[in-house]
Motif scaffolding. Structure first.
Motif, PDB file in Angstrom:
ATOM      1  N   ILE A  23       0.851  -1.194   0.000  1.00 47.95           N
ATOM      2  CA  ILE A  23       0.000   0.000   0.000  1.00 47.95           C
ATOM      3  C   ILE A  23       0.886   1.243   0.000  1.00 47.95           C
ATOM      4  CG2 ILE A  23      -1.901  -1.142   1.229  1.00 47.95           C
ATOM      5  CD1 ILE A  23      -0.946   0.502   3.745  1.00 47.95           C
ATOM      6  N   GLU A  27      -1.117   5.784   3.318  1.00 46.05           N
ATOM      7  CA  GLU A  27      -2.385   5.142   3.693  1.00 46.05           C
ATOM      8  C   GLU A  27      -2.314   4.382   5.017  1.00 46.05           C
ATOM      9  OE1 GLU A  27      -4.151   2.743   0.654  1.00 46.05           O
ATOM     10  OE2 GLU A  27      -4.042   4.345  -0.845  1.00 46.05           O
ATOM     11  N   ALA A  29      -2.446   3.480   8.865  1.00 45.53           N
ATOM     12  CA  ALA A  29      -3.276   4.019   9.939  1.00 45.53           C
ATOM     13  C   ALA A  29      -2.827   3.425  11.272  1.00 45.53           C
ATOM     14  CB  ALA A  29      -4.742   3.693   9.678  1.00 45.53           C
ATOM     15  N   GLU A  32      -2.820  -0.549  12.600  1.00 47.41           N
ATOM     16  CA  GLU A  32      -2.572  -1.548  11.558  1.00 47.41           C
ATOM     17  C   GLU A  32      -1.232  -2.238  11.780  1.00 47.41           C
ATOM     18  OE1 GLU A  32      -4.620  -0.230   7.449  1.00 47.41           O
ATOM     19  OE2 GLU A  32      -2.725   0.757   7.917  1.00 47.41           O
ATOM     20  N   THR A  82       6.171   2.718  -0.385  1.00 48.24           N
ATOM     21  CA  THR A  82       5.147   1.746  -0.028  1.00 48.24           C
ATOM     22  C   THR A  82       5.571   0.932   1.196  1.00 48.24           C
ATOM     23  OG1 THR A  82       6.073   0.050  -1.497  1.00 48.24           O
ATOM     24  CG2 THR A  82       4.358   1.478  -2.426  1.00 48.24           C
ATOM     25  N   ARG A  85       0.904  -4.031   4.143  1.00 50.06           N
ATOM     26  CA  ARG A  85      -0.149  -4.101   5.165  1.00 50.06           C
ATOM     27  C   ARG A  85      -0.492  -5.579   5.375  1.00 50.06           C
ATOM     28  NH1 ARG A  85      -5.250  -1.088   3.483  1.00 50.06           N
ATOM     29  NH2 ARG A  85      -4.288   0.701   4.480  1.00 50.06           N
TER      30      ARG A  85
END
Length: 147
Positions: A23, A27, A29, A32, A82, A85
């Protein structure tokens, strides 16, 4: 990925096979679980939980910590970079995957059977078909009777 330490236990046990999805770093959070390059050893991957994340200019500043760890890592990644996740994990399955991660093991488990199958297929193609079960000789041409 294969989880090689207990830093994320009990959420992700040692020996788990972990599926990650790449990801954009922006992005991420809080809360996570992400996989990223170790800040001090870029050849090593870590998988830890995001404690804080903020964007400063073109950098994403991140603090992560393993659930079972007392210390945290502070690191940064380019805004266009990147991370992985964590999507799901299968406990203990990583122990089966580790032995086949080396080049020699991959050759043994993938290339060798493929070559053996190719050789068997070539032998089957080049072997004369007469007298083998399931094969019929070619038909004679029509009208080839005696005069």
């Amino acid at each position: 990925l294969v989880v090689m330490s207990g830093s994320m236990e009990p959420a992700i046990p040692t020996g788990s096979l972990l599926l990650v999805r790449r990801i954009p770093a922006a992005e991420m959070a809080v809360g996570e679980v992400v996989s990223f390059r170790h800040p001090d050893d870029p050849g090593r991957l870590l998988t830890h939980r995001v404690q804080s994340v903020s964007v400063e200019g073109d950098r994403v500043m991140v603090e992560t910590r393993g659930d079972a760890n007392t210390g945290a890592e502070k690191w940064a990644v380019s805004g266009s970079g990147t991370v992985g996740r964590a999507v799901w994990h299968l406990p203990l399955l990583g122990y089966l995957v580790v032995p086949i991660q080396g080049v020699a093991a991959r050759i043994l488990l993938l290339v060798a059977p493929a070559l053996a199958l190719a050789v068997l297929l070539l032998i089957d193609i080049w072997r004369p078909g007469v007298g083998r079960p399931g094969r019929r000789p070619a038909p004679l041409p029509a009208g080839g009777g005696a005069s």
